[in-house]
Design an enzyme around this catalytic site. Structure first.
Site, PDB file in Angstrom:
ATOM      1  N   SER A 101     127.125  71.648  65.712  1.00 27.90           N
ATOM      2  CA  SER A 101     128.561  71.450  65.545  1.00 27.90           C
ATOM      3  C   SER A 101     128.779  70.219  64.671  1.00 27.90           C
ATOM      4  CB  SER A 101     129.246  71.320  66.908  1.00 27.90           C
ATOM      5  OG  SER A 101     130.642  71.204  66.768  1.00 27.90           O
ATOM      6  N   HIS A 141     129.624  75.628  64.633  1.00 29.69           N
ATOM      7  CA  HIS A 141     131.075  75.657  64.853  1.00 29.69           C
ATOM      8  C   HIS A 141     131.793  75.422  63.532  1.00 29.69           C
ATOM      9  CE1 HIS A 141     130.201  74.210  69.243  1.00 29.69           C
ATOM     10  NE2 HIS A 141     129.857  75.462  69.045  1.00 29.69           N
ATOM     11  N   ASP A 157     128.330  73.099  74.276  1.00 28.66           N
ATOM     12  CA  ASP A 157     127.962  74.455  73.903  1.00 28.66           C
ATOM     13  C   ASP A 157     126.468  74.523  73.566  1.00 28.66           C
ATOM     14  OD1 ASP A 157     128.325  77.160  73.295  1.00 28.66           O
ATOM     15  OD2 ASP A 157     128.719  76.724  71.179  1.00 28.66           O
TER      16      ASP A 157
END
Length: 415
Positions: A231, A259, A355
């Site tokens: 991310s 992401h 995540d």
């Protein structure tokens, strides 16, 4: 217009808020961003400017922790101002803002290569209030997380620092060629920031692993697939990683969940492919997975893997966001654990939130291997930190060490 209320704030920042500079040629954008941030006691807007030149001239006077930098501005654009800002004040975090267009994605990724920590895509006016809500939530979360990071750690890790190479900015619409920008050499490590030390951040972001935290064993099986989740700071980490491991990828496929919004993931695939010297693209629904190819989850979709006869194929899902993300890492890792089991080599790179941490646990439970990026070379130690704290990592390594380790494992070396 009703927007999501600002967070109540971190108690430890009330007397020493994160200092923010906003640089955008739109007076409306400068005003609304200032209002949003000022509603939280975590932030103090110390300056607003209409172009990059004014930001460069003022950065040592205003001493911001975080700069929100528009990329398309008159007189001096953000891509030109960025290296000049970091040369003057290397222990400043720059968060670039750009449009959800191909050119916006290209310029944003170039800004990351020039030393920006992350980006926020400006909302599409056609999406209305929901887009503004998402943008506000994303912006304030990133400013808070990156501001806490610079308070604790100073300048970004040198592994992401700009080097003395040339980067060509993509031409503006109608222009015949892009301007060539010379990246300054990375300055020496900055002294401690001028502000007082921030309090301990949430565990998922910054806490170092305890010596007693368990490590999962590495798989003794040959690697069948390489899976990566990332991310904030991910594009820079991916570029470094694939530069190191590209020659070792001929025998296995690679799947990545980063992401990012749509359009951005397509441009990221191009960058990763160039770094690796391998075919790389967004995964397509029903596509057969092939060794030596790199598949990136497209923005706005979850990417999964399933069996189809003797083949493994990509499935794209339009299901709800997972961990507030779409694409998310956990759904991808879950399907890989089920299908590849001990043959999965997974890597959890820098990023906010958690995540990938639970999915990494499922991979480890299935006998696969999990490598987490260390705190020192992470822009934000959220995702890899959560993986470590749940006891789901086989090893914790710097981004340069990850490249060497993965290359060795892919070519049959022992863990």
């Amino acid at each position: 217009m009703t927007l999501t209320p600002a967070a109540t704030g971190d108690p430890g920042l009330a007397d020493d808020p994160i200092r923010v500079m906003i640089v955008d040629d739109s007076v409306f954008i400068r005003g609304i961003l200032s209002n949003w941030l000022s509603e939280s006691p975590d932030f103090k807007v110390v300056a607003t400017h209409a172009n990059g030149r004014r930001a460069v001239d003022d950065v040592m006077k205003s001493m911001p922790d975080v700069i929100i930098l528009d990329l398309e501005m008159p007189e001096m654009d953000g891509l030109t101002a960025l290296p000049l800002i970091l040369e003057k004040k290397p222990n400043t975090i720059v968060l670039v803002a750009s449009t959800l267009t191909r050119r916006g994605a290209e310029v944003s990724l170039k800004a990351l290569n020039l030393g920006a920590a992350d980006y926020v895509p400006k909302p599409d006016a056609g999406r209305g209030i929901s887009a503004a809500d998402d943008f506000r939530r994303d912006l304030t979360a990133k400013v808070r997380s990156l501001g806490l990071r610079v308070r604790r750690k100073g300048a970004l890790p040198r592994v992401f620092a700009a080097s003395a190479t040339q980067v060509s900015a993509p031409p503006a619409p109608g222009a015949t060629s892009g301007a060539t920008i010379v990246r300054p050499s990375a300055p020496p490590a900055a002294a401690a920031p001028h502000v007082a030390s921030a309090p301990a951040a949430p565990v998922s972001a910054f806490t170092k692993p305890k010596p007693t935290e368990k490590r999962r064993p590495f798989s003794m099986a040959p690697v069948s697939i390489l899976a990566i989740g990332s991310s904030t700071g991910g594009p820079q980490a991916l570029t470094r990683l694939f530069t190191d491991i590209g020659p070792s990828l001929s025998g296995v496929p690679v799947v990545i969940a980063q992401h990012m919004p749509a359009t951005f993931t397509a441009i990221l695939a191009e960058h990763v492919g160039r770094a690796a010297g391998r075919p790389a693209a967004e995964g397509q629904d029903g596509e057969v997975i092939k060794a030596g190819h790199i598949y990136i989850a497209p923005g706005g979709k979850h990417m999964l893997v399933e069996k189809s006869g003797n083949d493994k194929i990509i499935r794209l899902s339009d299901g709800p966001a997972v961990n507030y993300c779409k694409p998310a890492v956990d759904p991808l890792f879950d399907t890989l654990a089920e299908i590849y089991g001990r043959g999965v080599l997974s890597v959890v790179l820098t990023g906010m939130g958690s995540d990938g941490a639970k999915g990494a646990g499922r991979i480890a439970d299935a006998g696969g291997s999990v490598i987490a990026q260390d705190e020192e070379t992470s822009v934000v130690w959220g995702m890899p930190g959560a993986t470590v704290q749940l006891g789901n990592a086989s090893e914790v390594l710097s981004i340069t060490e990850i490249g060497r380790k993965v290359a060795r494992l892919l070519t049959g070396g022992r863990a």
